[in-house]
Every structure is written in structure tokens, then in C-alpha cells.
Design a protein around this motif. Structure first.
Motif, PDB file in Angstrom:
ATOM      1  N   ARG A  72       0.792  -1.055   0.058  1.00 49.12           N
ATOM      2  CA  ARG A  72      -0.109   0.145  -0.032  1.00 49.12           C
ATOM      3  C   ARG A  72       0.935   1.181  -0.178  1.00 49.12           C
ATOM      4  N   TYR A  73       1.967   1.157   0.801  1.00 51.19           N
ATOM      5  CA  TYR A  73       3.030   2.535   0.899  1.00 51.19           C
ATOM      6  C   TYR A  73       3.541   2.648  -0.466  1.00 51.19           C
ATOM      7  N   ALA A  74       4.019   1.670  -1.213  1.00 46.83           N
ATOM      8  CA  ALA A  74       4.824   1.804  -2.521  1.00 46.83           C
ATOM      9  C   ALA A  74       3.666   2.108  -3.363  1.00 46.83           C
ATOM     10  N   ALA A  75       2.329   2.025  -3.327  1.00 51.18           N
ATOM     11  CA  ALA A  75       1.472   2.327  -4.390  1.00 51.18           C
ATOM     12  C   ALA A  75       1.504   3.914  -4.697  1.00 51.18           C
ATOM     13  N   ALA A  76       1.897   4.465  -3.670  1.00 46.03           N
ATOM     14  CA  ALA A  76       1.635   5.972  -3.818  1.00 46.03           C
ATOM     15  C   ALA A  76       3.009   6.427  -4.646  1.00 46.03           C
ATOM     16  N   VAL A  77       3.875   5.654  -5.136  1.00 44.52           N
ATOM     17  CA  VAL A  77       5.178   6.161  -5.813  1.00 44.52           C
ATOM     18  C   VAL A  77       4.538   7.071  -7.314  1.00 44.52           C
ATOM     19  N   ASN A  78       5.577   7.770  -7.469  1.00 44.75           N
ATOM     20  CA  ASN A  78       5.206   8.807  -8.590  1.00 44.75           C
ATOM     21  C   ASN A  78       5.384   8.121 -10.078  1.00 44.75           C
TER      22      ASN A  78
END
Length: 713
Positions: A646-652
Motif C-alpha cells: 500500500r505504501y509503495a502504491a503512492a510512488v510517482n
């Protein structure tokens, strides 16, 4: 000047002409020189097929220009007083023709030439070189390419897409025959799209060796122009459904028992799966042939005939190879590839092979039919993506090369340097380097043929997909060559015409509306970074390996947009395996780390990287459960595993990919680099079937959260 110094200079000139690099920069930035003996071995592998003297050739074999750029070709002459007079003619791809005059030994072409593949011809009326005068006709291929590869409108609008990277063979279901197939892929797509997924990334689906099913690596294909028939969903074929014989066989207690056993296994039994599938496929083919006798002009018969005609010699080669391989393997042992066959069968053009084709037309036709069935089914999967309006849908994966004894090299031994093999130089992770056992294309022959083999390969792999991932994309610039069978540390880089290859990639990308993702992990030479970026080719990022200038794990908003980011790949441990250091345990078990000092260093680096990832998670407000820390003794509960995703999903980055293995919290990898038979590479299946995966509330919530995160950015 001594004879020895002249000999050395001539040798270095020969190495340079062949494209053998004198040195490279390793992962620490240190310059490493290739020994002369190694370069001599590599030069010998060209078998003399390198440029010699082009003084008699006025035009190159091929010339590439970017669209809307000045387009002119200076004639290749070596005498200053030579003056050529005459006309040029350009036959455009659309059938029209342009003409002009040669001026000052230069062909000046219009600036607004259309994209595509054209043919330039010269008709020289006179040639004035001192007292000489003669007539001359020459031609070359002319390619006009766009500046950038295709990008869908969603990418142009800076949206952030996401998907799942799937090793197709790992999928489990109650319908497949012990290996994931195109039917499973269709079901996966339909379920996954409900959560807003934009694409499914596949492992290479190139043709392997049906007669040697244990040769299972998708990255060691027989040919990259055709498909792996093991992925055919047999039960979905109309002929299988229509055949009473096939249905009686399929529903027999014996076959049903075999299917249940194969579906229940943790590891794929390729030999048993292939044997069972070929039995079912032959029954379906018998029905197809019976229908041909009854109605030779039916729609499916005509579709197959069109497929055969379009496939041309390339399809006949693949079908003949597979049929002959099956025949020889049934009669003799150890028939792994054409280099193990009797001498009369080792070349496609031999009279013995032609005799086999004449005497066994149905066997050859059967394997051509299997290619059609596979192509139809992958096309149907892509049609599902298009119906659901997925921006990318499927993305396929292009292996870096082919095995030296498969169908592709069997046809064209001149194009490949069969006494060489490609791989990777030594580094910290692999002190001995890597020898992938793949035969390199000769870049000089490729250029002399106006890149036709490369063009055809790219076209074949842009079918039924919206993106193409190119494994080890640095191969467009250079490849690490070693003598076949030698240690990978005894190698050197050989250069490739990178600008031409990227230009062709851009042209085919635009024509097929297929975006390009370049796997650029490892040591990436500076010479290619800007070329890939300027051409609109997407980079490949792994969250674990990304650090900023301060040494911190890179902040998600600092990732480049022109990239795809994941947490793992087929060559890396799963999230669970990474966090617990399970890959180190497996590496020790299978002697991947012969140097204990290197293993100690890698473990220390892992602990350091995990500490930095944990710091980023805490800054993002992620609650770290008890028992989860940077140590290799840390646990990795499924809740933490999902929170990391979930955290990594916010990657640009424009693209973000997840693996089903990580939804399930699995620890075993599908592949351990540096092993072959020690570990069951390419055989590990998912721990649960498709229906169970998409019915899991925790996985459902994960997918909803990832989709929401990607839309929010």
C-alpha cells in the motif's frame, strides 16, 4: 617499428572493427580491461563475418533518419577526385516514388519523408576518377523513424497506472491442466479489472521445446517469434469441445485422475503436463482435419490458412523444428536440440529436412496449428482488456536472446555467433559473472540485412499487447560475450548499433500502439540512459534498490515519472523472502555465495536497506507490528506485507506493479539466479487458486486500497 608492435596494433584495429570493447566500468565505477586472449576468442566467434572494406560500396546497407530531420547521404568514396553524376530514386512504402539528382557526391532527400521502410536506388550515369569512367547501380534500405515510442493518452496526461506482474505458469485453477494457461489469464483479467487494474504483465511466452518440456526457462527460448504451446487452454478449443473422441477421453476416470494430481501439485511437472496436453491437442487436431475434409472453406479453415500464409517460412521452420524434434526424441535419447541431432538434420535447408517435411506433412501442420491456437487465445485475452478499456491491458516480455540449439538458430546460422554466449560480467553478487547460454546476433550481419530479423522479432512480440518489456535493455547498446562453455569472467562487451535499434523500436512501437518498458537494472552505462529517456522508453525501478543522495530510501515523490516501479521481480525474492532473508538461506543451500565475505556484506546491506525502508514507512504513518524490524530474524506477517505494498502504491512512477505471490505472502521464489538444476526454477506455483485469491477479503481490500492510492496521486 617492430613486428610485434605492428601485430598488436593490427589486432586492436580488428577488435575495434568487430565492435569488441577494450574495457568497461564495473559496479564500483572502476575501469576493467579485457585481456587480449579473451578478445581474440570473441573475435574468432564472428567466423570472419565482420566489416572488411567498403571502398567499392557507395551506399550503406541501411540508413535511418528521424522524421522531420535533414536527410542526406554522402556517397562512400575514397578518392578525392571522384565525382559521381546520376539520379536517385526513392520507392516509398506506400508504392509512390520520388526522384532527384546526385549533387556533390551527396543524395539530398526531402525533409518531410513519411514514417516507414523505403528503398533508395542510385543510377550513376558516369564516374570521373582520373581517367576512369563507368556505370553503376546501387541501393539501400531507408528507414524514417519517429523520435519517441508510443505512449497511451493516460500516460501523456500524467495519470498513474497500476497492474499485476504475473508468471503465467504459476497460476492455479480448477480448470487448468497443472500449469497456468490462457484460460486462466482471461479469468484473471476479468477478476482483476473489477479493482481498477490497468494492466497484467506477463513472463516471456516465447516458444520453448515441446519435445524437451523440462527446458522450462521462459528466458531461454527456441524462438522469440512464436509462442509457447503449453499455455493453450485445451478445453476451450472448439475442436476439442466438438470431438466425441476427445470428450470421452477427457472425461475418462484415468485422465480426470491425472488432472486432479497435476492440479494439486506444488511444483509443475512439465513432462507430465506436456504429455497430457499433446494427447488432448492431437485429438482436437484430428477433429479439425476431419472438418477440413467435410468443409474445406469453413471460416476456421480459412482463418488457419491465412495464418499459415502470413507466417510464411518462419512458421514453417518453427513447425518443422517441433515436429522433427518430437520424431527424433521418440526414437533416440538426448535429442535436446538440433546440435544433438544427426548431422543431416542440423540445418533447416538440408535435403534430409526437406524429405521429412514431404513425408510428414500432417505432423508439421499439427505444430503450425498449435501456433495458431496459441495466437488465437492470447488475442482473445487482449480483446478482454480492450473490452474493459484497460489503458495497457497486457504487457509482454521480450527475452534477451535465444538458445543456440533452437528453431531460430537452426534456420539462420549466419546471423548468430554460435561459438559465443551472452551473459553478464562479474560483480559483487556474482564473482564468476553470468553465462546465460544464449547465442548472440552478429551486429554486422544484422546491419547488412537492414535489421530485418530485429524488425520481425519486435513485430511478433508486439502482437496482442499494449506494452512490451525488454529484458536487459542494455543489449541495444552492448552485450557481454564469452566463448561458449567458458566462464563468464572471461568475456568482453560487444557493441550494437543502439541509435538504429532504438529508432526501429520507436517506429514499430508507434505502429502497434505499444509502449516500451526497458529493464535497466544492474550496472547501466551512461551512454544509454539519456537515449532511452529521450526515446520515451520507460525505466524499471525496484523499491528496495532506490536510494537518494543522502543514502536514504528514495522518497516516493522523488521517483521519475517515466518508469515502472515494483517491489520484486522473477529474479528477486518475494517480499516475504526479502524481509526474512530467506533468499540468503536458499543461496547458501545452493552454493550461490561461495565467498562468505560477500555474503556477510550482502546481509549487512540488507539490514541497512530495511532500516531505511522502515524509516520511510514510519514517516508515512504506517504502524509497524511487533516482531517486525530490520534484522534478518524479523517476521513478515501478511498485514505488514500488504501495508508495504500500500505504501509503495503512492510512488510517482507512471506504472506500478504487484505480484500475486506477495498478495499471498509467499516466501519461495520462482527462480534463483546462479542455479540451474539445483533449485526447481520456473516450477513453483501459487499457493492458492484464482477463485480463492480473489475471494480473500484481505486481498480484495489490498487491491481496492492500491487502486485508490494510484488515482489519488
Amino acid at each position: 617499428m617492430t613486428k610485434k608492435s605492428i601485430t598488436k596494433r593490427e589486432a586492436e584495429r580488428a577488435f575495434a572493427k568487430a565492435g569488441i570493447h577494450p574495457y568497461f566500468f564495473d559496479e564500483r565505477g572502476l575501469r576493467k580491461y579485457a585481456p587480449t586472449a579473451v578478445k581474440q576468442q570473441i573475435l574468432a566467434s564472428f567466423d570472419g563475418r565482420v566489416p572488411q572494406n567498403f571502398a567499392s560500396t557507395l551506399l550503406p546497407a541501411v540508413k535511418i533518419f528521424q522524421q522531420h530531420s535533414p536527410a542526406f547521404i554522402r556517397l562512400n568514396h575514397h578518392q578525392r577526385n571522384c565525382r559521381y553524376q546520376g539520379e536517385w530514386q526513392l520507392s516509398l512504402e506506400d508504392g509512390s516514388t520520388l526522384r532527384g539528382k546526385i549533387k556533390n557526391n551527396t543524395v539530398h532527400l526531402p525533409r518531410d519523408l513519411p514514417l516507414g521502410y523505403h528503398q533508395l536506388s542510385l543510377a550513376l550515369a558516369s564516374q570521373k576518377c582520373g581517367q576512369n569512367s563507368s556505370q553503376k547501380h546501387e541501393s539501400c534500405s531507408l528507414i524514417i523513424a519517429p523520435r519517441q515510442c508510443y505512449q497511451p493518452k493516460e500516460i501523456q496526461n500524467k495519470q498513474r497506472l497500476w497492474g499485476s506482474c504475473v508468471q503465467l505458469y504459476t497460476l492455479k485453477s480448477e480448470q487448468n491442466w497443472g500449469i497456468g494457461d490462457f484460460g486462466d489469464l482471461s479469468r484473471f483479467l476479468q477478476q482483476f479489472h473489477q479493482y481498477g487494474g490497468d494492466f497484467i504483465g506477463l513472463n516471456p511466452i516465447h516458444s520453448l521445446f515441446p519435445a524437451n518440456p523440462e527446458g522450462a526457462s521462459p528466458y531461454s527460448p527456441s524462438s522469440r517469434n512464436w509462442l509457447n504451446i503449453i499455455y493453450i487452454d485445451v478445453t476451450a478449443l472448439p475442436e476439442f469441445q466438438q470431438s466425441a473422441v476427445a470428450q470421452n477421453w477427457f472425461h475418462s476416470p484415468e485422465v480426470q485422475q491425472q488432472l486432479q494430481q497435476l492440479r494439486a501439485q506444488e511444483w509443475i511437472d512439465y513432462s507430465a503436463v506436456m504429455q497430457l496436453k499433446l494427447a488432448g491437442l492431437k485429438l482436437a487436431f484430428e477433429q479439425f482435419e476431419q472438418q477440413k475434409a467435410e468443409n474445406p472453406h469453413s471460416e476456421r479453415q480459412q482463418q488457419f490458412q491465412q495464418f499459415v500464409e502470413k507466417g510464411g517460412e518462419s512458421l514453417q521452420v518453427q513447425a518443422t523444428f517441433d515436429a522433427l524434434h518430437a520424431d527424433l526424441s521418440a526414437r533416440f535419447d538426448n535429442q535436446w536440440g538440433w546440435d544433438c541431432w544427426a548431422a543431416e538434420y542440423q540445418d533447416y535447408h538440408s535435403s534430409a529436412v526437406q524429405t521429412f517435411q514431404r513425408e510428414n506433412p500432417e505432423q508439421v501442420r499439427f505444430y503450425a496449428w498449435l501456433q495458431w491456437c496459441a495466437a488465437e487465445q492470447i488475442a482473445a485475452c487482449y480483446a478482454v482488456c480492450q473490452q474493459q478499456q484497460m489503458p495497457i491491458g497486457l504487457y509482454r516480455d521480450l527475452a534477451v536472446g535465444v538458445t543456440a540449439n533452437g528453431a531460430e538458430t537452426w534456420l539462420d546460422k549466419e546471423l548468430f555467433c554460435l561459438s559465443a554466449s551472452v551473459g553478464a560480467p562479474p560483480d559483487v553478487l556474482g564473482p564468476q559473472g553470468q553465462n546465460w547460454g544464449l547465442a548472440p546476433m552478429n551486429p554486422h550481419i544484422l546491419q547488412q540485412r537492414a535489421y530485418r530479423p530485429f524488425i520481425e522479432m519486435i513485430r511478433a512480440n508486439m502482437q496482442s499487447c499494449g506494452a512490451l518489456r525488454i529484458d536487459h535493455i542494455m543489449c541495444l547498446l552492448r552485450l557481454w560475450w564469452v566463448k561458449r562453455g567458458d566462464s563468464a569472467k572471461n568475456g568482453a562487451y560487444v557493441g550494437y548499433p543502439v541509435d538504429d535499434l532504438i529508432a526501429i523500436l520507436a517506429l514499430e512501437s508507434q505502429r502497434h500502439q505499444c509502449m516500451i518498458i526497458g529493464e535497466d537494472l544492474g550496472t547501466v552505462p551512461k551512454a544509454i540512459v539519456s537515449k532511452l529517456k529521450n526515446a520515451g522508453i520507460f525505466s524499471y525501478k525496484i523499491l528496495y534498490f532506490e536510494f537518494d543522495q543522502q543514502g536514504k530510501n528514495r522518497a516516493l515523490d522523488q521517483y521519475p515519472y517515466q518508469a515502472m516501479t515494483t517491489l520484486s521481480t522473477h529474479d528477486l525474492p518475494t517480499i516475504n523472502g526479502y524481509w526474512r532473508g530467506h533468499d540468503f538461506e536458499l543461496g547458501q543451500q545452493y552454493d550461490v555465495y561461495p565467498d562468505p565475505k560477500i555474503l556477510t556484506m550482502l546481509k549487512r546491506d540488507r539490514i541497512n536497506a530495511k532500516a531505511k525502508i522502515l524509516q520511510r514507512l514510519k514517516e508515512a504513518g504506517v504502524e509497524i507490528p511487533d516482531g517486525v524490524d530490520e534484522s534478518l530474524a524479523s517476521s513478515c506477517p501478511i498485514g505488514f506485507n500488504h501495508d508495504l505494498q500500500r505504501y509503495a502504491a503512492a510512488v510517482n512512477s507512471a506504472l506500478f506493479g504487484l505480484q500475486p505471490e506477495d498478495w499471498l505472502g509467499m516466501s519461495e521464489p520462482v527462480n534463483i539466479p546462479g542455479t540451474s538444476t539445483q533449485y526447481k526454477n520456473w516450477r513453483r506455483r501459487l499457493s492458492r487458486n484464482l477463485d480463492d485469491i480473489f475471494a480473500d477479503p484481505k486481498i480484495q481490500q489490498l487491491l481496492r486500497d492500491v487502486s485508490q492510492a494510484r488515482r489519488k496521486i
